[in-house]
Motif scaffolding. Structure first.
Motif, PDB file in Angstrom:
ATOM      1  N   UNK A 128      -6.155   7.982  11.439  1.00 48.39           N
ATOM      2  CA  UNK A 128      -6.883   7.361  10.528  1.00 48.39           C
ATOM      3  C   UNK A 128      -6.516   7.344   9.067  1.00 48.39           C
ATOM      4  N   UNK A 129      -6.795   6.286   8.291  1.00 49.28           N
ATOM      5  CA  UNK A 129      -6.424   6.134   7.055  1.00 49.28           C
ATOM      6  C   UNK A 129      -7.453   5.449   5.942  1.00 49.28           C
ATOM      7  N   UNK A 130      -7.579   5.497   4.873  1.00 51.51           N
ATOM      8  CA  UNK A 130      -8.485   5.062   4.000  1.00 51.51           C
ATOM      9  C   UNK A 130      -7.666   3.878   3.155  1.00 51.51           C
ATOM     10  N   UNK A 131      -6.436   3.972   2.499  1.00 50.84           N
ATOM     11  CA  UNK A 131      -6.023   3.150   1.800  1.00 50.84           C
ATOM     12  C   UNK A 131      -4.903   2.133   2.002  1.00 50.84           C
ATOM     13  N   UNK A 132      -3.809   2.602   2.645  1.00 54.01           N
ATOM     14  CA  UNK A 132      -2.867   1.714   3.288  1.00 54.01           C
ATOM     15  C   UNK A 132      -2.096   2.206   4.398  1.00 54.01           C
ATOM     16  N   UNK A 133      -1.460   1.113   5.066  1.00 55.02           N
ATOM     17  CA  UNK A 133      -0.426   1.374   6.089  1.00 55.02           C
ATOM     18  C   UNK A 133       0.731   0.735   5.594  1.00 55.02           C
ATOM     19  N   UNK A 134       1.942   1.568   5.652  1.00 65.32           N
ATOM     20  CA  UNK A 134       3.106   0.698   4.979  1.00 65.32           C
ATOM     21  C   UNK A 134       4.389   0.945   6.088  1.00 65.32           C
ATOM     22  N   UNK A 135       5.355  -0.060   6.251  1.00 64.31           N
ATOM     23  CA  UNK A 135       6.415  -0.096   7.133  1.00 64.31           C
ATOM     24  C   UNK A 135       7.506  -0.498   6.433  1.00 64.31           C
ATOM     25  N   UNK A 136       8.749  -0.113   6.402  1.00 60.77           N
ATOM     26  CA  UNK A 136       9.727  -0.846   5.836  1.00 60.77           C
ATOM     27  C   UNK A 136       9.968  -0.154   4.364  1.00 60.77           C
ATOM     28  N   UNK A 137      10.091  -1.097   3.373  1.00 61.65           N
ATOM     29  CA  UNK A 137      10.446  -0.527   1.970  1.00 61.65           C
ATOM     30  C   UNK A 137       9.420   0.428   1.500  1.00 61.65           C
ATOM     31  N   UNK A 138       8.250   0.123   1.768  1.00 65.69           N
ATOM     32  CA  UNK A 138       6.957   1.296   1.269  1.00 65.69           C
ATOM     33  C   UNK A 138       7.032   2.402   1.841  1.00 65.69           C
ATOM     34  N   UNK A 139       7.291   2.488   3.198  1.00 68.46           N
ATOM     35  CA  UNK A 139       7.458   3.994   3.792  1.00 68.46           C
ATOM     36  C   UNK A 139       8.613   4.686   3.462  1.00 68.46           C
ATOM     37  N   UNK A 140       9.705   3.736   3.280  1.00 70.00           N
ATOM     38  CA  UNK A 140      11.063   4.458   3.060  1.00 70.00           C
ATOM     39  C   UNK A 140      10.914   5.036   1.487  1.00 70.00           C
ATOM     40  N   UNK A 141      10.705   4.284   0.749  1.00 72.80           N
ATOM     41  CA  UNK A 141      10.516   4.602  -0.688  1.00 72.80           C
ATOM     42  C   UNK A 141       9.895   5.852  -0.945  1.00 72.80           C
ATOM     43  N   UNK A 142       8.819   5.874  -0.282  1.00 73.26           N
ATOM     44  CA  UNK A 142       7.892   7.050  -0.614  1.00 73.26           C
ATOM     45  C   UNK A 142       8.230   8.538   0.030  1.00 73.26           C
ATOM     46  N   UNK A 143       8.953   8.056   1.025  1.00 71.23           N
ATOM     47  CA  UNK A 143       9.714   9.367   1.865  1.00 71.23           C
ATOM     48  C   UNK A 143      10.773   9.843   1.044  1.00 71.23           C
ATOM     49  N   UNK A 144      11.534   8.857   0.308  1.00 71.06           N
ATOM     50  CA  UNK A 144      12.721   9.366  -0.490  1.00 71.06           C
ATOM     51  C   UNK A 144      12.058  10.051  -1.973  1.00 71.06           C
TER      52      UNK A 144
END
Length: 292
Positions: A128-144
């Motif tokens: 479950x989430x409240x704010x956002x779901x990100x795939x690609x650039x969004x997910x990769x950037x936050x993970x780095x």
């Protein structure tokens, strides 16, 4: 009235700040219990055990709130307490969406002038989430993001990580289905599914974005370049309408098929999947929000 406080002592605050928060709100309650997180998973477990309280007060950042939400969703709907959010993290994106002050004591002072607002919850697979779901650039950037950089630079760290990730970006194939119909089938650079209105403290400026309408904003792009990075850095990422570069849709449900397993970011927490089943659960949780 009874309140349970779940506090993450490593999330942008300290014992003095927590003491000031308690001192600010203690006159509103007959009983206050404080539980401090010591390890990952504690906040979710404490939330799961909060059914006897009217208010559940979260002192922490987006990660602590994410754990709390997933814990609360294991309770029957009529046993879930109303959430009072005291922002104490780096970005505090959902607190911003709720129009809360990001300074913890100021947020606590507004409790006596707040009311309960029902908000939508996104269900993605078994999470479950409240704010956002990100795939690609969004997910990769936050993970780095470098943890030390995040601590010292805050949202700027996210932008720097985005630029680094952009240099290594490879589009990926995705098929998006809504109501049994395919609405997109092809390469994208990123996919954003939003319920809140902020991403790394940056307002998304989607004019239809709301956490009370039973819908999520679905944005994807196959054309990414330095103009988009410049828009991100200057906080000008406003997507008023779809274009050849941006596709913006609203949905209450969607299924995402990825060509290969990808890192998925849900409110800053990551997991890996090839398929996402996303549903909006309208008015599933209640938050204390300012009445002004």
């Amino acid at each position: 009235m009874r309140a349970l406080i779940i506090s993450n002592p490593t999330s942008g605050g300290n014992e003095t700040m927590l003491g000031e928060v308690v001192g600010t709100i203690e006159s509103l309650y007959d009983e206050i219990l404080i539980r401090k997180t010591l390890a990952q998973g504690d906040a979710g477990r404490f939330a799961e055990e909060s059914g006897a309280y009217e208010h559940l007060i979260v002192v922490g950042g987006d990660g602590t709130l994410h754990e709390v939400v997933n814990g609360l969703m294991k309770l029957p709907r009529d046993e879930r307490p109303t959430i009072g959010l005291i922002p104490a993290g780096t970005c505090n994106d959902f607190a911003r969406a709720l129009a809360l002050p990001v300074e913890p004591i100021e947020a606590a002072r507004l409790f006596k002038m707040s009311y309960a607002q029902k908000v939508d919850v996104m269900r993605v697979n078994e999470r479950y989430g409240l704010n956002f779901i990100g795939v690609g650039l969004i997910a990769d950037a936050s993970r780095q993001i470098d943890p030390l950089q995040k601590e010292s630079l805050g949202s700027i760290g996210y932008f720097l990580a985005t630029i680094r990730q952009f240099r290594e970006l490879d589009p990926f194939d995705v098929r998006i289905e809504h109501g049994g119909e395919v609405v997109h089938d092809g390469p994208v650079s990123f996919l954003y599914v939003g319920n809140g209105a902020y991403l790394g403290t940056v307002p998304t400026k989607l004019p239809t974005q709301s956490f009370t309408d039973g819908l999520v904003e679905v944005v994807h792009s196959s054309a990414i370049g330095f103009p988009m990075i410049r828009q991100l850095l200057t906080q000008q990422l406003g997507l008023e309408q779809s274009s050849p570069e941006w596709v913006h849709l609203q949905m209450s449900q969607l299924t995402v098929h990825l060509s290969e397993s990808q890192i998925i970011d849900v409110d800053g927490e990551h997991f890996e999947a090839e398929r996402l089943d996303i549903d909006v659960l309208p008015g599933e949780l209640s938050f204390l929000v300012p009445s002004h």
